[in-house]
Write a protein that holds these residues in place. Structure first.
Motif, short mmCIF file in Angstrom:
data_model
loop_
_atom_site.label_atom_id
_atom_site.label_comp_id
_atom_site.label_asym_id
_atom_site.label_seq_id
_atom_site.Cartn_x
_atom_site.Cartn_y
_atom_site.Cartn_z
N GLN A 1 40.62 23.40 71.70
CA GLN A 1 41.28 24.59 71.93
C GLN A 1 40.64 25.99 72.54
O GLN A 1 41.33 26.42 72.93
N GLU A 2 39.49 25.88 72.03
CA GLU A 2 38.60 27.08 72.54
C GLU A 2 38.55 26.92 73.91
O GLU A 2 38.02 27.85 74.68
N LYS B 1 40.92 29.79 75.97
CA LYS B 1 40.75 31.11 76.36
C LYS B 1 39.91 31.60 77.43
O LYS B 1 40.28 32.31 78.56
N SER C 1 46.17 27.01 67.37
CA SER C 1 45.40 25.90 66.81
C SER C 1 45.98 24.71 67.41
O SER C 1 45.14 23.36 67.38
#
Length: 813
Positions: free
Chosen positions: A493-494, A497, A634
């Motif tokens: 998920q990170e 961004k 998430s």
């Protein structure tokens, strides 16, 4: 005697080359398709036959007691295996499997990938999966133990002994079948190789390349790597249970036990009440279409439908033989009469004609096997077979089945003419056999032709509708814009961004967003929601997690309210979008009235901030259902990016270069949204092509029969046509005379086939939400095609007969 039957049959086959060729071609082509279906059925039935105790092995299915719409699931609750093993007699062994492991295994500088299950040593007591190295009794006993296939062991260790080696495992949600590559990366850490699997001795419904010890789940949960409850009876989605019953115990005995377990853990009054069903391992493939399957196979009903279609084609070829045999009976009347006068019995005449029929069928079998190899090659290259993974084995037992089938076809094709010809006395048989009537004005030949015309018309109408429906799917309006959208697997998920920020400034990147899964690609997540002010009101809904910009990337239309906030709340889930279907089904009033209302979702009190126009987020065969668009970062698995369509190649290079720069430890994988949907459409197209091919064969075989009948009619009426020409009849008049009876039969067939075709096609079209109609234009077009083919076939022979010089026709008179 039998030898003489076949010797005479062979001579007749060579003597009547036209008759023999038409029958052999028709039978060979139709038989090859039937043999293909028999091969597929044999391949599907071969699954799980290698297990020694297969008659006592069962898989446990789940269903919901209070929801008749929920289909059976192949999965079940994780604690069920231990409950059966410890608390109920009659159960010899039980094993539980959890499917949340699959990804990359690292050893020194080597890497190998595979998917599989968490399980324990009980699996080896039930299913005959053998170890080439390691002890099956202890291999899956300790936490972080890993059993791998010989293929993976060869890739990782080459000539080294794998047992005891320490490897690193990165989970990517790779499926056990290897088809789904997954879209999440999680470091599972170090594992010890405790066993190497032998290659499976046969086909299995439970493919895998790795097995991890079930106790590893506890270790991963303790280290906060996964969140998994080992004693959760409500989770029936990701676990599988297998049972080996004691000798003498039946499926009914196991079902009684399962009913008791269901009543114990899901008593009346609870919201979720699940029931369990026993399924024999030999009934899994082929079987009914159920959810959460461990492999992809052809549902039994599909095999039945294909089998019926091919039998219809086969029967059409048999009718050709019957019809032409009936027509030729007049030319063989003297032969049969002489045989009877010479003392031949009815049984001997019957045997002679059956022998001819069987011989032609066996000759056709030789040609059909050659065609079969071509068809198998074509089928193996279909996109749909990438998922079915059907392989055609060549073995003696299968060819014996082919021979038996061929003999059966020969008997079926020859039974009617053999019975009728052998039944008449020498005086009757010298008369015109074609005059034997079924009804007052309907001879055997005419009745058979009507049947063939009817079958052909039904197939033509069905094929037209199949291709129209396929075209409708290809041009389906999903309610969202799928063009120029690139979907990138996030894995972590990170990763999103960093990637989104880095590409947002590129002029060719129109908009960037993220989502849980992609609509209309077959994925689905559901939950039960309640009204905040009336908790008794509940509704089963589906949901997709998105960020606010997804509305723009997919081109969704807001009919009321506003979009989700661009910066999600850090204090938990607060807002949601819903579709129009949810507004109506949950009785929230109008879309404007729904804005501001609150619903309870998984313990969170959410405010409805907007209503989007309904769009097709399920597959195209299903109706639109209630949907929530949630906003949990998430849960994001994909970056979904709208790009400028004018510079796609350079934009993709930019996306890949940027990804490797900001996420160097994760591979870059992408797919165009329209191409993903096209793959699903291609599978529909493959099915349409298969059915269209079968329909073509039916029409082709009917035309062969019609050609043979027209040729025979023209030949037997040759002298009549000569006399008519001498008396002044023109070519056109003779063509009309010879063709008139066939057109009348065609009209009768249209009258019979049209309502039948309407009924049959309505059955399968009703499975589609967006479907074509069976319009008069479709029926008229199909009738025109059949009429055109029939006229050309008949006229080709009538023209030949009409053009013959009457001197040639009458010179022997």
């Amino acid at each position: 005697m039998i030898r003489n039957y076949f010797k005479t049959a062979w001579r007749n086959l060579l003597k009547n080359k036209t008759f023999s060729s038409i029958n052999i071609i028709g039978l060979a082509v139709s038989m090859s398709v039937c043999l293909l279906i028999l091969s597929i059925i044999a391949e599907q039935k071969s699954y799980d036959q290698f297990h020694q105790n297969k008659d006592r092995i069962y898989r446990i299915l789940s269903t919901r007691k209070n929801n008749s719409q929920m289909k059976d699931m192949a999965s079940s609750a994780l604690p069920l295996g231990e409950e059966l093993r410890k608390n109920y007699t009659g159960v010899d062994a039980s094993a539980s499997l959890v499917r949340n492991i699959g990804g990359d295994i690292f050893y020194n500088d080597k890497i190998a990938s595979g998917g599989g299950y968490f399980t324990d040593g009980n699996l080896f007591k039930i299913l005959d999966f053998k170890l080439a190295a390691g002890d099956a009794a202890t291999a899956l006993e300790n936490p972080r133990s890993l059993v791998i296939s010989e293929e993976l062991a060869s890739q990782l260790f080459y000539n080294e002994n794998p047992i005891g080696k320490i490897v690193n495992f990165k989970n990517t949600d790779l499926s056990p079948t290897g088809i789904d590559n997954g879209n999440r990366e999680t470091e599972y850490g170090l594992f010890t190789i405790t066993g190497v699997l032998k290659p499976v001795e046969g086909k299995t419904h439970l493919p895998f390349k790795i097995l991890a010890s079930l106790s590893t789940l506890n270790a991963l949960a303790k280290d906060s790597i996964v969140n998994y409850k080992m004693n959760d009876w409500g989770n029936i989605w990701s676990n599988y249970t297998y049972v080996l019953m004691q000798k003498g115990k039946s499926e009914a005995d196991l079902q009684q036990i399962l009913n008791k377990v269901s009543d114990k853990y899901f008593p009346k009054g609870e919201t979720n009440q699940y029931a369990f069903k026993a399924q024999s391992i030999t009934e899994i493939t082929p079987g009914s279409a159920i959810g959460n399957e461990t492999h992809i196979s052809i549902p039994k009903i599909v095999l039945v439908i294909l089998g019926v279609l091919c039998l219809i084609v086969m029967l059409s070829a048999c009718l050709n033989y019957t019809n032409l045999s009936v027509a030729r009976s007049l030319t063989r009347a003297k032969e049969v009469g002489v045989r009877k006068v010479s003392g031949a019995t009815r049984n001997q005449i019957f045997g002679q004609f059956i022998a001819e029929s069987v011989l032609i069928s066996l000759v056709s079998l030789v040609f059909s096997i050659v065609i079969l190899f071509v068809l198998q090659s074509l089928f193996a290259n279909l996109v749909v077979n990438k998922y079915l993974n059907i392989t055609f084995s060549q073995n003696i037992s299968l060819y014996l089945i082919f021979i038996a089938f061929s003999i059966l076809v020969g008997v079926v094709a020859g039974i009617l003419p053999s019975i009728y010809i052998s039944a008449f006395n020498p005086i009757q048989i010298l008369k015109n056999f074609s005059g034997v009537k079924i009804f007052k004005r309907l001879t055997i030949r005419k009745a058979l032709l009507v049947v063939q015309f009817s079958v052909s018309l039904i197939f033509i109408i069905s094929t037209t509708l199949i291709y129209l429906q396929t075209d409708r799917i290809f041009n389906f309006d999903y309610g969202f814009n799928k063009e120029n959208v690139v979907n990138v697997n996030l894995y972590k998920q990170e990763n999103y961004k960093r990637f989104a920020q880095a590409i947002a400034t590129n002029k060719d990147v129109v908009s960037v967003s993220a989502c849980m899964f992609l609509p209309a690609t077959g994925m689905q997540n559901g939950t039960i929601i309640k009204k905040s002010d009336s908790p008794k009101d509940s509704l089963q809904v589906n949901f997709i997690d998105i960020d606010a910009k997804c509305v723009d990337v997919w081109g969704l239309k807001l009919v009321a309210g506003k979009n989700l906030p661009e910066i999600p709340s850090t204090n938990g889930e607060k807002y949601t979008l819903i579709n129009e279907k949810m507004v109506s089904n949950f009785k929230l009033g109008t879309p404007k009235q729904a804005i501001g209302q609150r619903i309870l979702v998984d313990g969170n009190n959410l405010e409805i901030v907007g209503v989007v126009k309904d769009f097709q987020y399920l597959d195209v065969m299903r109706a639109i259902e209630p949907l929530m668009l949630r906003n949990r970062q998430s849960e994001f698995n994909f970056a979904t990016i709208r790009i400028n369509g004018n510079n796609q190649t350079e934009t993709l290079k930019f996306l890949e270069a940027t990804w490797k720069k900001v996420n160097p430890m994760t591979r870059f994988e992408y797919e165009f949204f329209d191409q993903e949907l096209l793959l699903i459409h291609t599978m529909f197209s493959n099915i349409a092509n298969v059915l269209g091919f079968i329909a073509f064969l039916a029409v082709f075989i009917s035309c062969l029969g019609l050609l043979g009948m027209a040729a025979y009619t023209a030949e037997t009426r040759r002298k009549e046509m000569g006399i008519r020409k001498v008396l002044g009849s023109g070519v056109f008049q003779i063509i009309m005379l010879l063709s008139k009876s066939y057109m009348i039969l065609l009209g009768v067939a249209v009258f019979i086939a049209t309502p039948l075709a309407y009924f049959i096609n309505t059955l399968w079209l009703d499975f589609f939400v967006s479907r074509v109609s069976i319009s008069p234009a479709v029926i008229g077009f199909s009738i025109f095609i059949l009429l055109l083919i029939s006229i050309l076939t008949v006229i080709s022979q009538s023209w030949r007969a009409a053009r013959v010089n009457p001197v040639e026709s009458l010179k022997t008179e």
